[in-house]
Scaffold this motif. Structure first.
Motif, PDB file in Angstrom:
ATOM      1  N   LYS A  32       0.839  -1.336   0.068  1.00  0.00           N
ATOM      2  CA  LYS A  32      -0.031   0.184   0.204  1.00  0.00           C
ATOM      3  C   LYS A  32       0.879   1.263   0.013  1.00  0.00           C
ATOM      4  O   LYS A  32       0.638   2.244  -0.743  1.00  0.00           O
ATOM      5  CB  LYS A  32      -0.962   0.176   1.020  1.00  0.00           C
ATOM      6  N   SER A  41       0.451   0.724   8.212  1.00  0.00           N
ATOM      7  CA  SER A  41      -0.010   1.247   7.055  1.00  0.00           C
ATOM      8  C   SER A  41      -1.046   2.280   6.916  1.00  0.00           C
ATOM      9  O   SER A  41      -0.791   3.446   6.239  1.00  0.00           O
ATOM     10  CB  SER A  41      -0.602   0.154   5.969  1.00  0.00           C
ATOM     11  N   ILE A  88      -6.564   2.809  -1.844  1.00  0.00           N
ATOM     12  CA  ILE A  88      -5.147   2.075  -1.935  1.00  0.00           C
ATOM     13  C   ILE A  88      -5.395   1.138  -0.790  1.00  0.00           C
ATOM     14  O   ILE A  88      -4.999  -0.099  -0.623  1.00  0.00           O
ATOM     15  CB  ILE A  88      -4.215   3.017  -1.578  1.00  0.00           C
TER      16      ILE A  88
END
Length: 210
Positions: free
Chosen positions: A15, A67, A159
């Motif tokens: 990502k 992330s 994403i």
């Protein structure tokens, strides 16, 4: 120079690589190996990331791990267009909704099913596949009527949700009943500066992959 601690087959690390590419930001990659389900890191790594996980990003004196946090940071710090993380309250809040899905049903379903089959993670495969179906149902409820998860352009919401959906087959989860999700996968893969990872290549997906 940005430094990213990651692994080639990690969807969560991917990502970050994907957003860095979309933002056209140069960075240094520091690979972290996996052995027996554990990241192989030096003790000093825990000063950067006390969880010992990946991804971790260093940007000068700023260090971020996870992330979701890294995607948010990069969008706020480097995206002057405000496309990837809209600043208006409604669209920003909607992005956060999909980040919640990525960290819950997608993580507990699609991620878990892939990890059980591909990396030998202990867990209940059928339960993970059932949760994966719930995640895909939620995504399809949006993507059967809209092009992107928030607004009229891709954002970090797309994403965050994309990798483990695109890798669903590695967890023996079928995305063929979800035409909106299939279209969305193809559109993301055809964006300028899209980069792939093992199991995800650039360009339109073949129907056989679904």
């Amino acid at each position: 120079m940005l430094r990213l601690y990651d692994r080639e087959k990690s969807g969560n690390a991917y990502k970050i690589r994907l957003l860095l590419s979309f933002l056209n930001l140069p960075y240094e990659r520091i690979p972290v190996a996996l052995k027996d389900g554990r990241n192989q890191v030096e003790s000093s790594y825990f000063q950067l990331n006390p969880r010992g996980q990946i991804p971790t990003l260093q940007d000068g004196d700023a260090v971020l791990w996870g992330s979701t946090a890294i995607l948010t940071y990069l969008a706020l710090r480097y995206d002057n267009t405000e496309q990837w993380l809209p600043r208006d309250p409604v669209h920003s809040g909607q992005v956060m909704q999909w980040l919640e899905l990525a960290q819950n049903e997608i993580q507990n379903g699609l991620f878990q099913a892939r990890a059980i089959l591909q990396f030998g993670l202990a867990g209940d495969l059928q339960a993970a596949q059932r949760i994966a179906g719930q995640a895909l149902d939620v995504l399809e409820s949006r993507l059967r009527i809209e092009q992107w998860l928030v607004g009229s352009q891709p954002t970090i919401a797309d994403i965050a949700c994309f990798p483990y959906v695109a890798l669903a087959g590695e967890g023996k989860v079928d995305v063929s009943p979800y035409p909106g999700v299939q279209r969305w996968i193809g559109e993301l893969r055809s964006l300028d500066r899209f980069v792939g990872m093992p199991g995800i290549e650039a360009g339109e997906p073949d129907r056989a992959e679904s």
